[in-house]
Motif scaffolding. Structure first.
Motif, PDB file in Angstrom:
ATOM      1  N   PHE A 170       0.755  -1.147  -0.016  1.00  0.00           N
ATOM      2  CA  PHE A 170       0.186  -0.181  -0.178  1.00  0.00           C
ATOM      3  C   PHE A 170       0.980   1.439   0.331  1.00  0.00           C
ATOM      4  O   PHE A 170       0.475   2.017   0.927  1.00  0.00           O
ATOM      5  CB  PHE A 170      -0.428  -0.093   0.930  1.00  0.00           C
ATOM      6  N   LEU A 171       1.654   0.765  -1.041  1.00  0.00           N
ATOM      7  CA  LEU A 171       2.897   1.912  -0.768  1.00  0.00           C
ATOM      8  C   LEU A 171       3.030   2.861  -2.524  1.00  0.00           C
ATOM      9  O   LEU A 171       4.212   2.858  -2.950  1.00  0.00           O
ATOM     10  CB  LEU A 171       4.107   1.991  -0.225  1.00  0.00           C
ATOM     11  N   ARG A 172       1.885   2.419  -3.222  1.00  0.00           N
ATOM     12  CA  ARG A 172       1.732   3.484  -4.619  1.00  0.00           C
ATOM     13  C   ARG A 172       1.887   4.786  -4.395  1.00  0.00           C
ATOM     14  O   ARG A 172       1.720   5.527  -3.467  1.00  0.00           O
ATOM     15  CB  ARG A 172       0.449   2.659  -4.727  1.00  0.00           C
ATOM     16  N   ALA A 173       2.021   5.159  -5.527  1.00  0.00           N
ATOM     17  CA  ALA A 173       2.937   6.748  -5.548  1.00  0.00           C
ATOM     18  C   ALA A 173       1.138   7.779  -5.210  1.00  0.00           C
ATOM     19  O   ALA A 173      -0.190   7.299  -5.758  1.00  0.00           O
ATOM     20  CB  ALA A 173       3.169   7.518  -6.924  1.00  0.00           C
ATOM     21  N   ASP A 174       1.358   8.671  -4.237  1.00  0.00           N
ATOM     22  CA  ASP A 174       0.066   9.477  -4.423  1.00  0.00           C
ATOM     23  C   ASP A 174      -0.819   8.741  -2.599  1.00  0.00           C
ATOM     24  O   ASP A 174      -2.432   9.146  -2.750  1.00  0.00           O
ATOM     25  CB  ASP A 174      -0.431  10.098  -4.887  1.00  0.00           C
ATOM     26  N   GLU A 175      -0.311   7.464  -2.859  1.00  0.00           N
ATOM     27  CA  GLU A 175      -1.595   6.299  -2.470  1.00  0.00           C
ATOM     28  C   GLU A 175      -2.264   7.173  -0.881  1.00  0.00           C
ATOM     29  O   GLU A 175      -1.270   7.229   0.476  1.00  0.00           O
ATOM     30  CB  GLU A 175      -1.445   4.877  -2.230  1.00  0.00           C
ATOM     31  N   ASP A 176      -3.470   6.915  -0.410  1.00  0.00           N
ATOM     32  CA  ASP A 176      -3.664   6.801   0.806  1.00  0.00           C
ATOM     33  C   ASP A 176      -4.295   5.910   1.071  1.00  0.00           C
ATOM     34  O   ASP A 176      -5.730   4.895   0.022  1.00  0.00           O
ATOM     35  CB  ASP A 176      -4.545   8.522   1.306  1.00  0.00           C
ATOM     36  N   SER A 177      -4.548   5.264   2.653  1.00  0.00           N
ATOM     37  CA  SER A 177      -5.251   4.197   2.895  1.00  0.00           C
ATOM     38  C   SER A 177      -4.950   4.382   4.539  1.00  0.00           C
ATOM     39  O   SER A 177      -5.054   4.909   4.885  1.00  0.00           O
ATOM     40  CB  SER A 177      -3.779   3.385   2.713  1.00  0.00           C
ATOM     41  N   TRP A 178      -6.328   3.379   4.483  1.00  0.00           N
ATOM     42  CA  TRP A 178      -6.626   3.454   5.627  1.00  0.00           C
ATOM     43  C   TRP A 178      -6.816   2.174   6.463  1.00  0.00           C
ATOM     44  O   TRP A 178      -6.959   1.278   5.780  1.00  0.00           O
ATOM     45  CB  TRP A 178      -7.737   4.539   6.313  1.00  0.00           C
ATOM     46  N   GLN A 179      -6.672   2.141   7.524  1.00  0.00           N
ATOM     47  CA  GLN A 179      -7.259   0.498   8.285  1.00  0.00           C
ATOM     48  C   GLN A 179      -7.923   0.099   9.880  1.00  0.00           C
ATOM     49  O   GLN A 179      -7.851   0.842  10.522  1.00  0.00           O
ATOM     50  CB  GLN A 179      -5.477  -0.006   8.422  1.00  0.00           C
ATOM     51  N   THR A 180      -9.031  -1.360   9.401  1.00  0.00           N
ATOM     52  CA  THR A 180      -9.606  -1.613  10.569  1.00  0.00           C
ATOM     53  C   THR A 180      -8.750  -2.632  11.079  1.00  0.00           C
ATOM     54  O   THR A 180      -8.882  -3.662  10.507  1.00  0.00           O
ATOM     55  CB  THR A 180     -11.125  -1.468  10.540  1.00  0.00           C
ATOM     56  N   ARG A 181      -8.440  -2.922  12.648  1.00  0.00           N
ATOM     57  CA  ARG A 181      -8.270  -4.572  13.080  1.00  0.00           C
ATOM     58  C   ARG A 181      -8.729  -4.814  14.071  1.00  0.00           C
ATOM     59  O   ARG A 181      -8.987  -3.405  15.007  1.00  0.00           O
ATOM     60  CB  ARG A 181      -6.235  -3.982  13.068  1.00  0.00           C
ATOM     61  N   TYR A 182      -9.116  -5.758  14.048  1.00  0.00           N
ATOM     62  CA  TYR A 182      -9.852  -6.137  15.333  1.00  0.00           C
ATOM     63  C   TYR A 182      -8.908  -7.728  15.841  1.00  0.00           C
ATOM     64  O   TYR A 182      -8.595  -8.630  15.345  1.00  0.00           O
ATOM     65  CB  TYR A 182     -10.498  -6.509  15.653  1.00  0.00           C
ATOM     66  N   ASP A 183      -8.151  -7.572  17.341  1.00  0.00           N
ATOM     67  CA  ASP A 183      -7.433  -9.331  18.471  1.00  0.00           C
ATOM     68  C   ASP A 183      -8.401  -9.542  18.814  1.00  0.00           C
ATOM     69  O   ASP A 183      -8.739  -8.554  20.023  1.00  0.00           O
ATOM     70  CB  ASP A 183      -6.015  -8.423  18.018  1.00  0.00           C
ATOM     71  N   TYR A 184      -7.996 -10.454  18.981  1.00  0.00           N
ATOM     72  CA  TYR A 184      -9.017 -11.514  20.525  1.00  0.00           C
ATOM     73  C   TYR A 184      -8.631 -11.941  21.351  1.00  0.00           C
ATOM     74  O   TYR A 184      -7.900 -13.344  20.097  1.00  0.00           O
ATOM     75  CB  TYR A 184     -10.389 -11.973  20.264  1.00  0.00           C
ATOM     76  N   ASP A 185      -8.422 -12.313  22.356  1.00  0.00           N
ATOM     77  CA  ASP A 185      -7.333 -13.683  22.948  1.00  0.00           C
ATOM     78  C   ASP A 185      -8.411 -14.397  23.324  1.00  0.00           C
ATOM     79  O   ASP A 185      -8.859 -13.604  24.681  1.00  0.00           O
ATOM     80  CB  ASP A 185      -6.146 -12.736  24.110  1.00  0.00           C
ATOM     81  N   PHE A 186      -8.333 -15.083  23.217  1.00  0.00           N
ATOM     82  CA  PHE A 186      -9.665 -16.403  23.904  1.00  0.00           C
ATOM     83  C   PHE A 186      -9.307 -17.288  25.079  1.00  0.00           C
ATOM     84  O   PHE A 186      -9.881 -17.399  26.079  1.00  0.00           O
ATOM     85  CB  PHE A 186      -9.623 -17.503  23.126  1.00  0.00           C
TER      86      PHE A 186
END
Length: 425
Positions: free
Chosen positions: A330-346
């Motif tokens: 996700f490092l193309r020229a002019d690229e903007d990016s966003w992320q959502t992440r979820y972690d769970y420890d059982f």
């Protein structure tokens, strides 16, 4: 100069290493504070090209356009010595690597896990590597010369396949002042994760021209813990005749209640040309993660400006940016990016050792072949660490990836990884 990595090296080299490490340590008086371990990794990977007609991955004659698939067994023997007595202490570390092909069907190699013939696609039955690192210490300052596995903001070795990537050079690390870490050094070459040989380093930067092979990666940095909850970092790096890069980072941990915590992190890269390249990039990213009990929910945003994408060392090294994921950077020229992440420890549900990670990243505002484009990636990791019995601490992991993009290659991917570390002492 690139060296052809397809070699058959007798796996007895790894066993021979076991034979001389202990006598060497005893003779030098360095066995005190030393460590010897053997990591065993069984790695299977299947990459399914969903739209082979648009594949932007280099293909070779006889290579399948539908999928890439490899299965191998890796062994990583690591020895870390103590230091000799005296005002200047000396020591020696060793890294022995052995990869064995278990399966790689005709025309389906190319996952980056096993060395292959670039003309026929045939993979090696086995490949191995031995790296030594001499070290000297005065107080809390160490000089290390030889094989390195860097984990710095400006350079992170890749360890996402069967065997890890390594670099060759010298590094100075000082922790004489409490809370302050100083780093400086130079790497002269790299050994890729699916190779047995060292070679010159190359740059990747989307949209940049003029890059050349280089045998000089210079770096220096400072990390200071302002408090137990706040840490600041600055690094400078130069891949000679390719790019110069500045990095600034801030990390803050804030306990909101006894069980609710907020982690905030900012990362900024400023990269410019060196030599005859056209590198021009600024990258500002922020990530915030809220954790409660076994849950952790994170969100990040990454903004790039300049004429090119952010540069980094090609061939597998991982950029230290929030939105570089399992498959795509996700490092193309002019690229903007966003992320959502979820972690769970059982463990919170009474199942210790079982964990889940799921994340989604989307990139926009860039062009491919002068056409507006976008892309996204979804990753899911499920891992379990056996808690007791003869297989205690054995790690089982399933990693699933889906990537889609306009005017790019669509892929579905699965990786199955079994990992176990045997500690001798």
């Amino acid at each position: 100069m690139h060296k052809y990595p397809f070699q058959h090296i007798n796996g007895l080299k790894l066993l021979t290493l076991c034979g001389w490490l202990l006598p060497l340590a005893v003779q030098a008086g360095l066995v005190e504070d030393s460590h010897l371990s053997l990591e065993m990794r069984n790695f299977y990977m299947n990459r399914d090209y969903r739209d082979a007609g648009l594949a932007d991955t280099p293909r070779i004659k006889g290579q399948s356009k539908a999928k890439a698939e490899d299965w191998g067994q890796g062994f990583m023997l690591r020895f870390e010595s103590g230091f000799s007595d005296g005002p200047v202490g000396f020591g020696l570390d060793a890294l022995g690597l052995l990869g064995i092909k278990l399966d790689s069907g005709d025309g389906t190699s190319g996952t980056g896990a096993l060395p292959r013939n670039p003309r026929t696609g045939e993979t090696a039955d086995e490949f191995s590597f031995l790296g030594l690192t001499g070290k000297a210490r005065i107080a809390q300052t160490q000089l290390m010369v030889g094989t390195h596995s860097p984990l710095m903001p400006v350079l992170i070795r890749n360890d996402t396949r069967l065997l890890p990537q390594t670099f060759e050079g010298a590094q100075l690390l000082s922790k004489d002042i409490e809370g302050l870490t100083l780093t400086a050094g130079q790497f002269r070459s790299t050994r890729l994760r699916d190779s047995t040989n060292y070679e010159d380093m190359k740059m990747f930067a989307d949209g940049a021209t003029g890059g050349v092979e280089s045998d000089r990666f210079n770096f220096g940095g400072i990390t200071y813990a302002v408090s137990p909850k706040l840490t600041g970092t600055y690094f400078y790096a130069q891949l000679e005749d390719n790019y110069r890069q500045h990095y600034l980072g801030l990390l803050h941990a804030l306990p909101l209640t006894e069980s609710l915590k907020l982690r905030s992190e900012l990362r900024y890269f400023d990269s410019d040309d060196d030599g005859r390249t056209t590198v021009d990039n600024r990258n500002l990213g922020a990530m915030f993660t809220l954790s409660y009990g076994g849950h952790a929910l994170g969100a990040s945003y990454q903004r790039q400006t300049g004429d090119t994408g952010q540069p980094f060392i090609a061939g597998g090294a991982d950029p230290f940016v929030f939105n570089t994921q399992t498959y795509h950077h996700f490092l193309r020229a002019d690229e903007d990016s966003w992320q959502t992440r979820y972690d769970y420890d059982f463990a919170a549900l009474g199942i210790p050792g079982l964990t889940l990670m799921a994340r989604y990243v989307r990139g926009d505002d860039f062009e491919i072949r002068r056409q507006d484009a976008h892309e996204w990636e979804r990753d899911v990791d499920i891992a379990y660490v056996i808690q007791s019995g003869p297989l205690k601490n054995l790690i089982l992991r399933w990693r699933n990836v889906a990537y889609r993009g306009s005017r790019t290659t669509d892929i579905d991917e699965n990786r199955l990884i079994v990992n176990y570390v045997l500690k001798f002492w």
